[in-house]
Design a protein around this motif. Structure first.
Motif, PDB file in Angstrom:
ATOM      1  N   SER A 102       4.527  -0.107   7.279  1.00 43.47           N
ATOM      2  CA  SER A 102       4.215  -0.778   6.008  1.00 43.47           C
ATOM      3  C   SER A 102       2.751  -0.548   5.661  1.00 43.47           C
ATOM      4  N   LYS A 103       2.527   0.186   4.576  1.00 47.35           N
ATOM      5  CA  LYS A 103       1.142   0.434   4.161  1.00 47.35           C
ATOM      6  C   LYS A 103       0.496  -0.861   3.670  1.00 47.35           C
ATOM      7  N   ALA A 104       1.299  -1.740   3.052  1.00 42.42           N
ATOM      8  CA  ALA A 104       0.752  -3.023   2.592  1.00 42.42           C
ATOM      9  C   ALA A 104       0.271  -3.838   3.792  1.00 42.42           C
ATOM     10  N   ILE A 140      -6.647   7.597  -9.335  1.00 40.61           N
ATOM     11  CA  ILE A 140      -6.228   6.459  -8.516  1.00 40.61           C
ATOM     12  C   ILE A 140      -5.074   6.899  -7.621  1.00 40.61           C
ATOM     13  N   VAL A 141      -4.893   6.168  -6.530  1.00 40.81           N
ATOM     14  CA  VAL A 141      -3.901   6.587  -5.525  1.00 40.81           C
ATOM     15  C   VAL A 141      -2.781   5.551  -5.434  1.00 40.81           C
ATOM     16  N   LEU A 142      -1.542   6.026  -5.565  1.00 46.63           N
ATOM     17  CA  LEU A 142      -0.367   5.146  -5.457  1.00 46.63           C
ATOM     18  C   LEU A 142       0.354   5.462  -4.159  1.00 46.63           C
ATOM     19  N   LYS A 143       0.714   4.417  -3.416  1.00 44.37           N
ATOM     20  CA  LYS A 143       1.409   4.648  -2.142  1.00 44.37           C
ATOM     21  C   LYS A 143       2.638   3.753  -2.045  1.00 44.37           C
ATOM     22  N   ALA A 144       3.789   4.378  -1.810  1.00 40.88           N
ATOM     23  CA  ALA A 144       4.981   3.596  -1.488  1.00 40.88           C
ATOM     24  C   ALA A 144       4.712   2.886  -0.165  1.00 40.88           C
ATOM     25  N   GLY A 152       5.071   9.805   0.381  1.00 42.22           N
ATOM     26  CA  GLY A 152       5.032   8.654  -0.523  1.00 42.22           C
ATOM     27  C   GLY A 152       3.680   8.352  -1.151  1.00 42.22           C
ATOM     28  N   VAL A 153       2.800   9.362  -1.224  1.00 42.27           N
ATOM     29  CA  VAL A 153       1.465   9.140  -1.786  1.00 42.27           C
ATOM     30  C   VAL A 153       1.288   9.985  -3.051  1.00 42.27           C
ATOM     31  N   LEU A 154       0.906   9.340  -4.149  1.00 41.58           N
ATOM     32  CA  LEU A 154       0.675  10.070  -5.400  1.00 41.58           C
ATOM     33  C   LEU A 154      -0.777   9.885  -5.817  1.00 41.58           C
ATOM     34  N   ILE A 184      -1.807   0.166  -4.490  1.00 42.12           N
ATOM     35  CA  ILE A 184      -2.611   0.982  -5.410  1.00 42.12           C
ATOM     36  C   ILE A 184      -4.030   0.946  -4.866  1.00 42.12           C
ATOM     37  N   GLU A 185      -4.596   2.113  -4.617  1.00 47.86           N
ATOM     38  CA  GLU A 185      -5.929   2.089  -4.001  1.00 47.86           C
ATOM     39  C   GLU A 185      -6.913   3.068  -4.628  1.00 47.86           C
ATOM     40  N   GLU A 186      -8.153   2.765  -4.369  1.00 45.15           N
ATOM     41  CA  GLU A 186      -9.292   3.557  -4.831  1.00 45.15           C
ATOM     42  C   GLU A 186      -9.175   4.992  -4.321  1.00 45.15           C
ATOM     43  N   PHE A 187      -9.521   5.951  -5.154  1.00 42.54           N
ATOM     44  CA  PHE A 187      -9.539   7.359  -4.770  1.00 42.54           C
ATOM     45  C   PHE A 187     -10.845   7.645  -4.035  1.00 42.54           C
ATOM     46  N   MET A 188     -10.738   8.235  -2.857  1.00 39.26           N
ATOM     47  CA  MET A 188     -11.943   8.536  -2.078  1.00 39.26           C
ATOM     48  C   MET A 188     -12.105  10.049  -1.981  1.00 39.26           C
ATOM     49  N   THR A 189     -13.331  10.496  -1.770  1.00 38.01           N
ATOM     50  CA  THR A 189     -13.543  11.926  -1.541  1.00 38.01           C
ATOM     51  C   THR A 189     -14.295  12.117  -0.218  1.00 38.01           C
ATOM     52  N   ARG A 191     -14.273  14.778   3.679  1.00 34.54           N
ATOM     53  CA  ARG A 191     -13.453  15.576   4.583  1.00 34.54           C
ATOM     54  C   ARG A 191     -12.495  14.678   5.342  1.00 34.54           C
ATOM     55  N   GLU A 192     -11.294  15.216   5.588  1.00 35.15           N
ATOM     56  CA  GLU A 192     -10.310  14.439   6.337  1.00 35.15           C
ATOM     57  C   GLU A 192     -10.314  14.859   7.802  1.00 35.15           C
ATOM     58  N   VAL A 193     -10.156  13.877   8.664  1.00 33.42           N
ATOM     59  CA  VAL A 193     -10.048  14.145  10.100  1.00 33.42           C
ATOM     60  C   VAL A 193      -8.906  13.297  10.657  1.00 33.42           C
ATOM     61  N   HIS A 213      -3.532  20.524   7.455  1.00 25.32           N
ATOM     62  CA  HIS A 213      -3.493  21.140   6.114  1.00 25.32           C
ATOM     63  C   HIS A 213      -2.154  20.752   5.506  1.00 25.32           C
ATOM     64  N   LYS A 214      -2.162  19.796   4.578  1.00 24.43           N
ATOM     65  CA  LYS A 214      -0.883  19.229   4.125  1.00 24.43           C
ATOM     66  C   LYS A 214      -0.214  20.014   2.999  1.00 24.43           C
ATOM     67  N   ARG A 215      -1.019  20.753   2.201  1.00 24.01           N
ATOM     68  CA  ARG A 215      -0.418  21.413   1.041  1.00 24.01           C
ATOM     69  C   ARG A 215       0.239  22.725   1.424  1.00 24.01           C
ATOM     70  N   VAL A 281     -10.563   4.535   6.784  1.00 22.47           N
ATOM     71  CA  VAL A 281      -9.178   4.812   7.174  1.00 22.47           C
ATOM     72  C   VAL A 281      -8.351   5.143   5.928  1.00 22.47           C
ATOM     73  N   LEU A 282      -7.718   6.328   5.948  1.00 18.70           N
ATOM     74  CA  LEU A 282      -6.751   6.684   4.903  1.00 18.70           C
ATOM     75  C   LEU A 282      -5.390   6.113   5.247  1.00 18.70           C
ATOM     76  N   GLU A 283      -5.023   6.267   6.499  1.00 17.07           N
ATOM     77  CA  GLU A 283      -3.713   5.782   6.934  1.00 17.07           C
ATOM     78  C   GLU A 283      -3.689   5.682   8.452  1.00 17.07           C
ATOM     79  N   TYR A 284      -2.753   4.859   8.919  1.00 18.16           N
ATOM     80  CA  TYR A 284      -2.440   4.807  10.347  1.00 18.16           C
ATOM     81  C   TYR A 284      -1.062   5.394  10.557  1.00 18.16           C
TER      82      TYR A 284
HETATM   83  P1  AMP Z   1      -1.457   9.367   3.650  1.00 18.34           P
HETATM   84  O1  AMP Z   1       0.016   9.669   3.861  1.00 18.34           O
HETATM   85  O2  AMP Z   1      -1.775   7.952   3.376  1.00 18.34           O
HETATM   86  O3  AMP Z   1      -2.338  10.025   4.691  1.00 18.34           O
HETATM   87  O4  AMP Z   1      -1.841  10.191   2.351  1.00 18.34           O
HETATM   88  C1  AMP Z   1      -1.549  11.567   2.241  1.00 18.34           C
HETATM   89  C2  AMP Z   1      -2.766  12.278   1.718  1.00 18.34           C
HETATM   90  O5  AMP Z   1      -3.138  11.744   0.455  1.00 18.34           O
HETATM   91  C3  AMP Z   1      -3.989  12.093   2.593  1.00 18.34           C
HETATM   92  O6  AMP Z   1      -4.015  12.994   3.652  1.00 18.34           O
HETATM   93  C4  AMP Z   1      -5.097  12.332   1.584  1.00 18.34           C
HETATM   94  O7  AMP Z   1      -5.283  13.714   1.381  1.00 18.34           O
HETATM   95  C5  AMP Z   1      -4.532  11.743   0.329  1.00 18.34           C
HETATM   96  N1  AMP Z   1      -5.015  10.352   0.143  1.00 18.34           N
HETATM   97  C6  AMP Z   1      -4.449   9.220   0.606  1.00 18.34           C
HETATM   98  N2  AMP Z   1      -5.158   8.142   0.256  1.00 18.34           N
HETATM   99  C7  AMP Z   1      -6.222   8.600  -0.448  1.00 18.34           C
HETATM  100  C8  AMP Z   1      -7.341   7.972  -1.089  1.00 18.34           C
HETATM  101  N3  AMP Z   1      -7.481   6.660  -1.096  1.00 18.34           N
HETATM  102  N4  AMP Z   1      -8.223   8.772  -1.711  1.00 18.34           N
HETATM  103  C9  AMP Z   1      -8.072  10.112  -1.733  1.00 18.34           C
HETATM  104  N5  AMP Z   1      -7.050  10.756  -1.167  1.00 18.34           N
HETATM  105  C10 AMP Z   1      -6.131  10.018  -0.529  1.00 18.34           C
END
Ligand code: AMP
Ligand code: GLY
Length: 423
Positions: A102-104, A140-144, A152-154, A184-189, A191-193, A213-215, A281-284
Motif C-alpha cells: 500500500s503506497k498510502a 505531478i505524480v499519480l500512484k495507484a 501504477g505510477v503516472l 498524489i505526490e510532488e514531482f521530484m528530480t 538521480r535514482e538509486v 533502467h525502467k523505460r 524515498v520514491l518507493e519501498y
Molecule cells: P515507483 O514505482 O514508485 O518507484 O515509481 C516508478 C518510477 O516513477 C520511479 O522509478 C521514478 O522514476 C518515477 N517516480 C515515482 N515517484 C516520483 C516522484 N515523486 N517524482 C518523480 N518521479 C517519480
C-alpha cells in the motif's frame, strides 16, 4: 539442508544461484522456476499464490527454509502461511509487506516518522482527487495505492493529463483494485538509486547500491517496463549519502515498522531519489528488486543462507555483509515489442557460452523447455550479467556477452549504464 525458492524469474534465478553456492545446502527446489533455474534446482509446478500446495510440498519434502521472492505472495501472506504450519520462511509477513502493498500506508508511515519523501495526499475517491488537482503544481505524480506490476505510477505534465490519470486509475480501474485508493505526490528530480537491505526487524544491513533502467527504449524513452537493465554500484551513491540514509531513512524505517507492531524481517528495497535537498524515498519494496538482484547478488561474498537465517532469528547484528570491490552490469534481453505485444516460443541459442565463465551469468526470466530446447516464454527473456573490475569494464563485458546469445526478435537497450560516463 533443503531450500525452496518461490518464484520463477530472473531475480529468482539470481537467488537460486546464490543459494547454490552455500556449503550448507544439499538440495534446492523452485516453484515454479524456469528453464535456467532447472539447471540448479528441481522445479516444481506450483504457482506462487498456491499457498496450500506450497506449504504441503514443503512439509512433504522436509524443506528447512523457504525463500519467498515476489511481491504478490508476500503481500498476500505467503510467509504467514508457512509459519502457520511450523515452517521457516524468509520474507516479511503480510502485515509488514504492506510497506510495498500500500503506497498510502508507506507515505503515511514516512510522514509520521519524518522519513524524507515527496509531499503528498492520499485519496479514496475521484472527486476529491480531481478537486485537489485544481490548485496543484505540475508536473505531478499519480500512484495507484496497491500492487500494479510496477506500472501504477503516472507522471503528468499538465492538468488535463492529471485529470485523465485520476479517471483511469480510480474510475476506469486501469490497475484494477490497486486503484481503489491513490496517492498524489510532488514531482521530484534527481538521480535514482536502488538500495536493497537485509533486516531482522531491529538491525538493518544495506547491500551495495544499484541503478535500474525502467523505460523500454534508449535514452529512457518509451513505456515503463519491469526493468531493462541495471548496474552496481551506483557511482553517485557516495559514503556521505549512505551515512545520511542509514541515519534518516534505513534505520528509521525499520524502527517505524517495529513501533507500528509490524516487525519487518526480510529484504527492504529502498527506491531513492538523490534530490537537491538530499535523498528522498520514491518507493519501498518488500523484496529483492528485479533486475537489481542480478547485479547485487553476484557481488556478495556472504553465504546467503547465513544472512537469511540471521534475519529470521533476529541475529543480524552479528553479521557483516561483504561485497566484492568490483562492479556488475546486467542487460535484459527482451522480445521485440515488450512491454506491449510480442511473440514467444523461439529457440534460444548460445546459452552454453556462459557455462565455463565465473564472471558472466545468464539469468533466465521468461524461458521454458520445449522438446529439450530452451525457448522464449515472456517479454523479458534473459538477463545477461557481467562482472568487471570497474563499471566501464563490467559494461563492456556485458555487451560482449549479449552477442553470445541469439533468438528471433531479440531486443535490448544499447545504453544500459550510460550514466556511468557522467560520474
Ligand atoms: P515507483 O514505482 O514508485 O518507484 O515509481 C516508478 C518510477 O516513477 C520511479 O522509478 C521514478 O522514476 C518515477 N517516480 C515515482 N515517484 C516520483 C516522484 N515523486 N517524482 C518523480 N518521479 C517519480
Ligand atoms: N526493479 C524494480 C523492481 O524490482 O521493482
Amino acid at each position: 539442508m533443503k531450500v525452496l525458492v518461490v518464484g520463477g524469474g530472473g531475480r529468482e534465478h539470481a537467488i537460486v544461484t546464490a543459494v547454490s553456492k552455500s556449503s550448507r545446502v544439499d538440495k534446492i527446489f523452485c516453484a515454479p522456476g524456469n528453464a535456467g533455474i532447472a539447471r540448479l534446482a528441481e522445479c516444481v509446478d506450483i504457482g506462487v499464490m498456491e499457498f496450500d500446495k506450497l506449504t504441503d510440498f514443503a512439509l512433504k519434502e522436509g524443506i528447512d527454509l523457504t525463500i519467498v521472492a515476489p511481491d504478490d505472495p508476500l503481500v498476500a501472506g505467503a510467509v504467514d502461511a508457512f509459519e502457520k504450519k511450523g515452517l521457516r520462511a524468509f520474507g516479511p509477513r503480510s502485515n509488514a509487506a504492506i510497506l510495498e502493498g500500500s503506497k498510502a500506508f508507506s507515505k503515511d508511515l514516512m510522514k509520521k516518522y519524518s522519513i524524507p519523501t515527496a509531499a503528498y495526499e492520499n485519496f479514496d475517491n475521484a472527486d476529491a482527487a480531481l478537486k485537489y488537482l485544481e490548485t496543484a503544481k505540475m508536473p505531478i505524480v499519480l500512484k495507484a495505492d496497491g500492487l500494479a506490476l510496477g506500472k501504477g505510477v503516472l507522471i503528468c505534465n499538465t492538468l488535463d493529463e492529471a485529470r485523465e490519470g485520476v479517471k483511469s486509475i480510480m474510475l476506469d480501474k486501469q490497475f484494477g483494485s490497486a486503484g481503489n485508493r491513490m496517492v498524489i505526490e510532488e514531482f521530484m528530480t534527481g538521480r535514482e538509486v536502488s538500495v536493497l537491505s537485509f533486516t531482522d526487524g531491529k538491525t538493518i544491513r544495506p547491500m551495495t547500491s544499484a541503478q535500474d533502467h525502467k523505460r523500454a527504449l534508449d535514452g529512457d524513452k518509451g513505456l515503463n517496463t519491469g526493468g531493462m537493465g541495471t548496474f552496481s554500484p551506483s557511482p553517485f551513491y557516495t559514503k556521505e549519502i549512505d551515512e545520511f540514509c542509514m541515519k534518516n531513512i534505513y534505520q528509521p524505517t525499520v524502527d517505524a515498522m517495529a513501533a507500528e507492531g509490524r516487525e519487518f524481517k526480510g529484504v527492504i528495497f529502498f527506491g531513492l531519489m538523490l534530490t537537491e535537498n538530499g535523498p528522498k524515498v520514491l518507493e519501498y519494496n518488500a523484496r529483492f528488486g528485479d533486475p537489481e538482484a542480478q547485479v547485487v547478488l553476484p557481488r556478495m561474498n556472504n553465504d546467503i543462507i547465513d544472512v537469511m537465517e540471521a534475519c529470521i532469528d533476529g541475529t543480524l547484528d552479528k553479521v557483516e555483509l561483504d561485497f566484492e570491490d568490483n562492479a556488475a552490469v546486467c542487460v535484459v534481453l527482451a522480445s521485440n515489442g515488450y512491454p506491449v505485444k510480442y511473440e514467444k516460443g523461439f529457440e534460444i541459442k548460445g546459452l552454453d557460452s556462459f557455462d565455463d565463465k565465473d564472471s558472466y551469468f545468464v539469468f533466465h526470466a521468461g524461458t521454458k523447455l520445449k522438446d529439450g530446447r530452451v525457448v522464449t516464454n515472456g517479454g523479458r527473456v534473459l538477463g545477461v550479467t557481467a562482472l568487471g573490475s570497474d563499471l566501464k569494464q563490467a559494461r563492456s563485458n556485458a555487451y560482449e556477452a549479449v552477442k553470445w546469445i541469439d533468438f528471433e526478435n531479440k531486443y535490448c537497450r544499447s545504453d544500459i549504464g550510460k550514466a556511468i560516463d557522467e560520474a
